[in-house]
Design an enzyme around this catalytic site. Structure first.
Site, mmCIF file in Angstrom:
data_model
loop_
_atom_site.group_PDB
_atom_site.id
_atom_site.type_symbol
_atom_site.label_atom_id
_atom_site.label_comp_id
_atom_site.label_asym_id
_atom_site.label_seq_id
_atom_site.Cartn_x
_atom_site.Cartn_y
_atom_site.Cartn_z
ATOM 1 N N GLU A 91 1.008 -1.399 -0.256
ATOM 2 C CA GLU A 91 0.094 -0.049 -0.523
ATOM 3 C C GLU A 91 0.941 1.514 0.095
ATOM 4 O OE1 GLU A 91 -1.933 -0.209 3.379
ATOM 5 O OE2 GLU A 91 -2.964 -2.281 3.306
ATOM 6 N N CYS A 104 3.436 8.088 0.712
ATOM 7 C CA CYS A 104 3.623 7.839 2.220
ATOM 8 C C CYS A 104 3.789 6.890 1.887
ATOM 9 C CB CYS A 104 2.371 7.093 3.076
ATOM 10 S SG CYS A 104 2.533 6.580 4.159
ATOM 11 N N CYS A 111 5.845 -6.984 7.865
ATOM 12 C CA CYS A 111 6.727 -6.131 9.023
ATOM 13 C C CYS A 111 6.467 -6.968 10.531
ATOM 14 C CB CYS A 111 6.790 -4.806 9.645
ATOM 15 S SG CYS A 111 7.395 -4.483 10.747
ATOM 16 N N CYS A 115 4.023 -4.863 16.207
ATOM 17 C CA CYS A 115 3.313 -3.917 17.120
ATOM 18 C C CYS A 115 2.088 -4.373 17.793
ATOM 19 C CB CYS A 115 3.503 -2.199 16.677
ATOM 20 S SG CYS A 115 5.730 -1.929 16.405
ATOM 21 N N CYS A 118 -0.911 -2.062 15.662
ATOM 22 C CA CYS A 118 -0.665 -2.031 14.544
ATOM 23 C C CYS A 118 -1.455 -3.024 13.099
ATOM 24 C CB CYS A 118 1.193 -2.124 13.789
ATOM 25 S SG CYS A 118 1.377 -1.314 12.123
ATOM 26 N N GLY A 159 5.451 -2.236 6.661
ATOM 27 C CA GLY A 159 7.475 -2.046 7.001
ATOM 28 C C GLY A 159 8.360 -1.261 7.955
ATOM 29 N N SER A 191 10.252 7.096 9.008
ATOM 30 C CA SER A 191 9.951 6.336 10.020
ATOM 31 C C SER A 191 10.147 5.585 10.573
ATOM 32 C CB SER A 191 8.245 6.836 9.878
ATOM 33 O OG SER A 191 7.775 6.395 11.130
ATOM 34 N N LEU A 215 8.087 6.136 19.198
ATOM 35 C CA LEU A 215 8.735 6.354 20.544
ATOM 36 C C LEU A 215 7.212 5.513 21.451
ATOM 37 C CD1 LEU A 215 10.550 6.730 22.997
ATOM 38 C CD2 LEU A 215 9.725 9.007 23.089
ATOM 39 N N ASN A 290 -5.127 5.217 15.904
ATOM 40 C CA ASN A 290 -6.747 4.592 14.551
ATOM 41 C C ASN A 290 -6.781 2.983 14.783
ATOM 42 O OD1 ASN A 290 -7.988 5.302 12.441
ATOM 43 N ND2 ASN A 290 -6.165 4.743 11.084
ATOM 44 N N CYS A 333 -1.435 2.327 7.644
ATOM 45 C CA CYS A 333 -1.666 0.963 6.933
ATOM 46 C C CYS A 333 -1.409 -0.396 7.363
ATOM 47 C CB CYS A 333 0.043 1.941 6.481
ATOM 48 S SG CYS A 333 0.493 2.934 4.891
HETATM 49 N N1 SAH Z 1 8.072 0.765 10.589
HETATM 50 C C1 SAH Z 1 8.370 2.427 10.878
HETATM 51 C C2 SAH Z 1 7.183 2.714 9.618
HETATM 52 C C3 SAH Z 1 5.352 2.340 9.550
HETATM 53 S S1 SAH Z 1 4.772 3.046 10.473
HETATM 54 C C4 SAH Z 1 7.375 2.844 12.179
HETATM 55 O O1 SAH Z 1 6.845 1.761 13.262
HETATM 56 O O2 SAH Z 1 7.589 3.757 12.508
HETATM 57 C C5 SAH Z 1 4.360 4.729 10.738
HETATM 58 C C6 SAH Z 1 3.914 5.157 12.216
HETATM 59 O O3 SAH Z 1 2.447 5.193 11.772
HETATM 60 C C7 SAH Z 1 4.464 4.750 13.123
HETATM 61 O O4 SAH Z 1 4.496 5.994 13.863
HETATM 62 C C8 SAH Z 1 3.550 3.429 13.737
HETATM 63 O O5 SAH Z 1 3.154 3.424 15.311
HETATM 64 C C9 SAH Z 1 2.127 4.313 13.505
HETATM 65 N N2 SAH Z 1 0.874 3.204 13.486
HETATM 66 C C10 SAH Z 1 0.331 2.486 13.451
HETATM 67 N N3 SAH Z 1 -0.087 1.800 14.149
HETATM 68 C C11 SAH Z 1 -1.266 2.565 13.938
HETATM 69 C C12 SAH Z 1 -2.491 3.067 14.684
HETATM 70 N N4 SAH Z 1 -3.453 2.034 14.115
HETATM 71 N N5 SAH Z 1 -3.028 4.586 14.775
HETATM 72 C C13 SAH Z 1 -1.775 5.466 14.717
HETATM 73 N N6 SAH Z 1 -0.262 5.343 14.058
HETATM 74 C C14 SAH Z 1 -0.072 3.584 14.337
HETATM 75 FE FE1 SF4 Z 2 5.629 -1.864 14.532
HETATM 76 FE FE2 SF4 Z 2 5.901 -0.065 11.939
HETATM 77 FE FE3 SF4 Z 2 6.208 -2.429 11.879
HETATM 78 FE FE4 SF4 Z 2 4.294 -1.765 13.053
HETATM 79 S S1 SF4 Z 2 5.186 -0.902 10.307
HETATM 80 S S2 SF4 Z 2 4.944 -3.363 13.273
HETATM 81 S S3 SF4 Z 2 4.626 -0.067 13.511
HETATM 82 S S4 SF4 Z 2 7.796 -1.792 13.460
#
Ligand code: SAH
Ligand code: SF4
Length: 344
Positions: A91, A104, A111, A115, A118, A159, A191, A215, A290, A333
């Site tokens: 995406e 974006c 990934c 997390c 996510c 990713g 990011s 963070l 989100n 994403c």
């Molecule tokens: N892997 C990288 C980049 C992709 S995620 C990272 O984690 O930074 C990009 C951003 O989206 C990150 O700051 C992550 O914390 C945030 N993110 C992921 N899932 C989310 C959600 N459900 N709501 C809001 N932000 C989210």
């Molecule tokens: Fe975590 Fe970023 Fe991977 Fe989502 S894309 S699992 S926020 S590292």
């Protein structure tokens, strides 16, 4: 297998044309066709001889990702789903935030970091994107908006970009080069969850991109719960690498902080966050969580989000709130590709 010329650095393309018995300057002609004129085949390259074009058709290709779906959101952003040559789906999102036009980008299929909050992380990991697949996302979107210029890029799609360092940095070279897409490094935001040695490498290798560091918590306990990678790279290790990057690259870093109700949104969290980052040239981007189907987490109320911001501001930390664009089109994403996978 044919060599994909998209995503090759200028040096790599030069080596390739030389290996075909050609003069190095041919690479600059080819790059101009690909990036300035959007060529996706060799027939249009009229300043290249027919025998060489035929040879190139035999041994090389350009690009190869297909637009599967475009979904527009009421706020004007457009979510893209692309099918890769092996059938995987990734995406990207096109965001109009005048005067900026931002794309974006995804850096991996899925990934590996899992997390909790996510959608991409929940879906697991398939593979790294090639530099061609990273660059092709921009090229495909560019074709849809011929009257506009893409001004900014953020690696906030699917990713973890710093776990795909080689292809990320090769793509960055192509994106920032005058012979490539000519998008300045200071308009690119990578990011990351914070992979310390790669953050240092990015600064040492001279990439002057901006870094956004996810963070998302102020204690190691909470951060490890939300982001398992924290077991390996604690907040302390992360902040030390962030400080290194900021000083070495002479760029402020952004700390991204996804606010989740009852998890990391307290008054104590806000004060602790201010203390943790006070010595690092940085700002904070607060992102209300989100909601994602099947995950039992909620965003805080607007009042709590604003209270969090106020505490940071009172502590002389620059803090903005980002309401995610395109929520209505599953722009967080990982959500769209999840839906497409279910449907297919
Ligand atoms: N892997 C990288 C980049 C992709 S995620 C990272 O984690 O930074 C990009 C951003 O989206 C990150 O700051 C992550 O914390 C945030 N993110 C992921 N899932 C989310 C959600 N459900 N709501 C809001 N932000 C989210
Ligand atoms: Fe975590 Fe970023 Fe991977 Fe989502 S894309 S699992 S926020 S590292």
């Amino acid at each position: 297998m044919k060599k994909n010329l998209l995503g090759l650095t200028r040096e790599e393309l030069e080596q390739f044309v030389v290996s075909l018995g050609q003069k190095p300057f041919r690479s600059r002609q080819i790059m101009k066709w690909i990036y300035a004129k959007g060529a996706s085949d060799f027939d249009v390259m009229t300043d290249i001889s027919v025998p060489l074009r035929d040879k190139l058709k035999e041994v090389a290709c350009i690009g190869g990702i297909d637009t599967l779906e475009r979904i527009s959101s009421p706020d004007g952003s457009v979510k893209y789903a692309f099918r890769l040559s092996d059938g995987n789906i990734i995406e990207s999102v096109l965001i109009f935030d005048a005067p900026r036009v931002t794309v974006c980008l995804s850096s991996q299929v899925g990934c590996p970091l899992g997390c909790l909050f996510c959608a991409t992380g929940r879906a697991g990991f398939v593979r790294n994107l090639t530099s061609a697949e990273i660059v092709d996302q921009i090229i495909q979107i560019k074709k849809d908006i011929p009257e506009k210029r893409i001004t900014n890029l953020v690696f906030m799609g699917m990713g973890e970009p710093l776990l795909n360092y080689d292809n990320l940095t090769r793509a960055l070279q192509v994106i920032t080069s005058d012979f490539g897409l000519s998008i300045g490094a200071r308009h690119i935001n990578v990011s990351t969850v914070g992979i310390p040695d790669r953050m240092r490498a990015l600064a040492d290798d001279g990439f002057r991109v901006k870094l956004a560091i996810s963070l998302n918590a102020t204690t190691n306990g909470t951060r490890s719960h939300l982001m398992p990678i924290n077991e390996k790279y604690s907040i302390e290790k992360l902040l030390s690498a962030a400080s290194y990057f900021a000083h070495r690259s002479k760029r402020w870093v952004t700390f991204e902080y996804v606010l989740i109700k009852g998890m990391n949104d307290s008054i104590e969290d806000a004060s602790r966050l201010a203390g943790l980052i006070e010595d690092i040239p940085s700002k904070v981007n607060l992102i209300p969580y989100n909601p994602i189907e099947g995950i039992d987490l909620c965003p805080p109320s607007l009042g709590v989000v604003e209270r969090f911001q106020r505490i940071l501001l009172d502590n002389h930390i620059t803090a903005t709130i980002r309401f995610s664009k395109g929520t209505a089109i599953s722009a967080a994403c990982g959500q769209l590709s999840g839906r497409l996978k279910k449907r297919n």
